[in-house]
Every structure is written in C-alpha cells, then in structure tokens.
Enzyme design. Structure first.
Site, PDB file in Angstrom:
ATOM      1  N   ARG A  71       1.429   6.653  -6.829  1.00  0.00           N
ATOM      2  CA  ARG A  71       0.297   7.543  -7.125  1.00  0.00           C
ATOM      3  C   ARG A  71       0.745   9.000  -6.996  1.00  0.00           C
ATOM      4  O   ARG A  71       0.443   9.845  -7.847  1.00  0.00           O
ATOM      5  CB  ARG A  71      -0.865   7.235  -6.163  1.00  0.00           C
ATOM      6  N   TYR A  76       0.837  -1.209   0.000  1.00  0.00           N
ATOM      7  CA  TYR A  76       0.000   0.000   0.000  1.00  0.00           C
ATOM      8  C   TYR A  76       0.873   1.262   0.000  1.00  0.00           C
ATOM      9  O   TYR A  76       0.561   2.252  -0.658  1.00  0.00           O
ATOM     10  CB  TYR A  76      -0.952   0.000   1.200  1.00  0.00           C
ATOM     11  N   GLU A 134     -14.110  -1.032   6.560  1.00  0.00           N
ATOM     12  CA  GLU A 134     -14.069   0.292   5.925  1.00  0.00           C
ATOM     13  C   GLU A 134     -15.354   0.443   5.123  1.00  0.00           C
ATOM     14  O   GLU A 134     -15.822  -0.519   4.518  1.00  0.00           O
ATOM     15  CB  GLU A 134     -12.829   0.395   5.030  1.00  0.00           C
ATOM     16  N   TYR A 142      -1.219  13.329   6.475  1.00  0.00           N
ATOM     17  CA  TYR A 142      -0.789  12.301   7.428  1.00  0.00           C
ATOM     18  C   TYR A 142       0.701  12.424   7.714  1.00  0.00           C
ATOM     19  O   TYR A 142       1.501  12.688   6.804  1.00  0.00           O
ATOM     20  CB  TYR A 142      -1.031  10.891   6.859  1.00  0.00           C
ATOM     21  N   ARG A 156     -11.640  13.528   1.734  1.00  0.00           N
ATOM     22  CA  ARG A 156     -12.588  12.670   2.466  1.00  0.00           C
ATOM     23  C   ARG A 156     -13.909  12.527   1.728  1.00  0.00           C
ATOM     24  O   ARG A 156     -14.582  11.507   1.846  1.00  0.00           O
ATOM     25  CB  ARG A 156     -12.817  13.242   3.862  1.00  0.00           C
TER      26      ARG A 156
HETATM   27  C1  3EB Z   1      -7.847   6.211   5.699  1.00  0.00           C
HETATM   28  O1  3EB Z   1      -8.755   6.939   6.122  1.00  0.00           O
HETATM   29  C2  3EB Z   1      -8.242   4.807   5.339  1.00  0.00           C
HETATM   30  O2  3EB Z   1      -5.322   5.576  -0.255  1.00  0.00           O
HETATM   31  O3  3EB Z   1      -6.898   6.223  -1.615  1.00  0.00           O
HETATM   32  C3  3EB Z   1      -9.373   5.369   2.617  1.00  0.00           C
HETATM   33  C4  3EB Z   1      -9.735   5.904   1.387  1.00  0.00           C
HETATM   34  C5  3EB Z   1      -8.071   4.955   2.817  1.00  0.00           C
HETATM   35  C6  3EB Z   1      -8.788   6.051   0.364  1.00  0.00           C
HETATM   36  C7  3EB Z   1      -6.499   5.814  -0.510  1.00  0.00           C
HETATM   37  C8  3EB Z   1      -7.141   5.093   1.786  1.00  0.00           C
HETATM   38  C9  3EB Z   1      -7.494   5.643   0.574  1.00  0.00           C
HETATM   39  O4  3EB Z   1      -6.670   6.576   5.588  1.00  0.00           O
HETATM   40  C10 3EB Z   1      -7.635   4.332   4.098  1.00  0.00           C
END
Ligand code: 3EB
Length: 349
Positions: free
Chosen positions: A162, A155, A336, A216, A229
């Site tokens: 990406r 990942y 999720e 992050y 989001r």
């Molecule tokens: C998170 O909130 C959970 O890497 O495109 C959620 C939606 C998550 C998209 C992405 C990752 C992705 O971090 C993981």
C-alpha cells in the site's frame, strides 16, 4: 421534513435491499459467509466481502446513498458510481490471478504485494482521471491477514505494498490520508478494496489518545499503515465523520491483551475521544457515541455477547450496529470497531 440530500448509510437485509430504491445508491458492500447473491440493480458497484455475519440475517448490505442523481462506470478493474461531488468504487483481485514477473522487471515480493499494489494503482488512476482525487474512506479485506508468508505477516506485506503504490502514485503517506479499515477475510477470498472519494479534501482527524498510525515505530512492520484515525466530510446540509477501524490501542501499544470486555471499553473510549476531537475541530459538529452506525469486527464469534453488553451501555437502542467475524490486523486484538457519524447542519432553507 425535507429528504436528506447528503451522504447516507444503511445496513440492510437482503429483502430490505431488494425493495429499496436504488437511483441515488452510490455503492454497496455485501458481507456474508458463503457467496451473497448480488441482488438489486446491475449497475451498482457491489463489493462482496467474505466475513460471516454474526447476528441477525445471514447477509448484510452496507448501502451508501448520495441523495443525488448518480452515474455508473468502470475503468480497468475498478467499478464506480458517482454523483456530482462523491464517488464510490470497488475492486476485487485474486492472488491466484496475479501474473508472474514481467520480463526485465524484478518479481514482486509476494502475490499479495502484487494485487495490493495493482489495486491501489488502479484506484488512484481512476480517481485522478475522473477528477475525484481525494480519498475520504477506504476499506481493505484480505484473506489470512495474520498468516506468515516467507517469514512476514501478510498484514505487513499489505502495508508495504500500500505504501509503495501510494508513493508511486504521488500521494501523501502521512497527514492527508484517508480513514481506513484493514481486516481479514476468509481464506481463498480475493483482496477486496472499496472506497469513497470526493472532489475536495476532507478534514483529517487524529486521536489524542493514540499515536498516528503513519508514525508507528517499525516494530509493527517495515512500512507504516497509511490511514488517518478519522476524516470529516462537509456537505451543504450535513457533516459525515468516517471513523477508521479502532481498537484497544493506546499510544501505539495493544492493551488489555486477552480481555475482550476491557478491549471493547478501551475501543469505545478511543472512539469517544475522536468524536470530541471532531466536535472541537468543527464547531458546527455535534457527534455523539449514541448516534453512530457501527461495524464491529470480532475475532472469536463466542465473544459477541461480551462485546454486545459493553456496546449496550454506550450506544442508544436505535443505533445501527452490525457484527462480523474477521481477524484483526494485530494478533493480540480481539475486537475492532469502525463507525460512521452523520449530523445534519442547521440551514435556513
Ligand atoms: C490500528 O489502530 C488497528 O491498516 O488500514 C485500523 C484501521 C487498523 C486501519 C489499516 C489498521 C488499518 O492500528 C488496525
């Protein structure tokens, strides 16, 4: 009542999909364990995702309709179909097909990096060439998402690729970035990416309970995930809210580790916060939990009853919900949920 003219989403069984009218279908994603038969019209872009369906029929067809005439095409390996203002596209690339380093160029860090970068470059080139430059929503399915390869979780390799590809294409890496999901698919599957894009930009929505993923800390990987989001698409007669994959994360930390019911409740609280944020940002919106279409990703199939019981308390009996087995991008997350809300706008027509 007028037929809906805006974007529309259904989760259908194979039989329902086969008998559904297809002229205004923009694209389809089919979810199943073993290969799903590509039923329906050949010109419809069809993303085949290898994530077993956990309840009900063996295959689920996620069908996106525009309510308007549509036209199909392809460019390199991207297959697409578009209406006046929206485009659905998909691409599947197998890591086994990736060519070695080109002479004079450094070898890509991994085959996953190479296919991810190729997929994103082809997607951006297609959208730029056709004049649908704004990615609204993108779905990513990669095999063995939690496996370490060369000491780095896949990942995280995906995130780096990406990030590199979007950067090379001159795209935003934070703020104006699409809603997304990134999930595991069965071993041996290709990388499958499908997406919706538009002629104009959506509204980008963040969750006040969560740190933006593109901020992050580096603990979660050298390159941040590039997604919002949620994004909000405004059309003449409706608003569509694309909610990214949402999990039991508050701030940037996974919480309720090991407790599936609590993770599900926290995820629903995160989705509720996003709905409130969308309704605040767009006063014409009136999104509610009960009226969402939800795709629930479950790491351990045995957890379905626990997750389902929590959802039953929050959603309405008529809500569209599908359950898929998929590994989630953090080892400590068990569930999720991604969701789509569509709310009609009151117009005088
Ligand atoms: C998170 O909130 C959970 O890497 O495109 C959620 C939606 C998550 C998209 C992405 C990752 C992705 O971090 C993981």
């Amino acid at each position: 009542m007028r037929a809906p003219s805006g974007l529309h989403l259904d989760y259908l069984s194979a039989a329902e999909y086969q008998s559904a009218p297809w002229a205004d279908v923009l694209g389809v994603a089919a979810f199943s364990g073993p290969r799903s038969a590509a039923v329906g019209a050949a010109e419809i872009p069809f993303a085949e995702v290898n994530t077993p369906v956990l309840l009900g029929t063996a295959n689920v067809y996620e069908v996106w309709r525009s309510g308007q005439p549509a036209e199909s095409g392809s460019r390199n390996r991207v297959r697409f179909r578009r209406s006046e203002n929206l485009l659905f596209g998909c691409i599947a690339l197998a890591e086994s097909e990736v060519a070695g380093a080109r002479p004079g160029e450094p070898a890509p860090p991994s085959a996953l990096h190479a296919v991810t970068e190729q997929a994103y470059r082809e997607i951006c080139a297609t959208l730029d060439a056709l004049g649908y430059p704004h990615l609204l929503r993108i779905w990513n399915y990669l095999p063995d998402i939690n496996r370490d390869a060369d000491g780095i979780e896949r990942y995280r390799q995906f995130n780096r690729a990406r990030h590199d590809a979007l950067s090379a294409c001159g795209r935003s890496l934070k703020g104006s970035v699409p809603a997304a999901s990134a999930l595991g698919a069965a071993s041996g599957s290709p990388l499958v990416v499908y997406f919706l894009a538009g002629r104009s930009a959506p509204t980008f929505i963040e969750n006040p309970r969560q740190m933006s993923a593109y901020h992050y800390p580096r603990d979660y990987g050298s390159h941040q995930p590039v997604f919002s989001r949620a994004t909000l698409l405004r059309q003449r007669d409706s608003l569509t809210l694309f909610i990214s994959g949402t999990a039991s994360i508050v701030g940037h930390r996974s919480i309720h580790v090991g407790d599936t019911a609590a993770q599900t409740r926290e995820t629903l609280a995160n989705i509720a916060a996003l709905l409130a944020e969308a309704n605040r940002v767009e006063p014409a919106a009136h999104f509610s939990l009960g009226s969402l279409a939800c795709k629930v990703y479950v790491r351990r199939p045995a957890d379905v009853p626990v997750i389902r019981a929590q959802l039953a308390r929050a959603l309405e009996p008529a809500s569209k919900v599908i359950y898929l087995q998929a590994d989630i991008c953090r080892q400590d997350l068990l569930v999720e949920i991604e969701a789509t809300g569509i709310c009609p706008l009151m117009t005088d027509a």
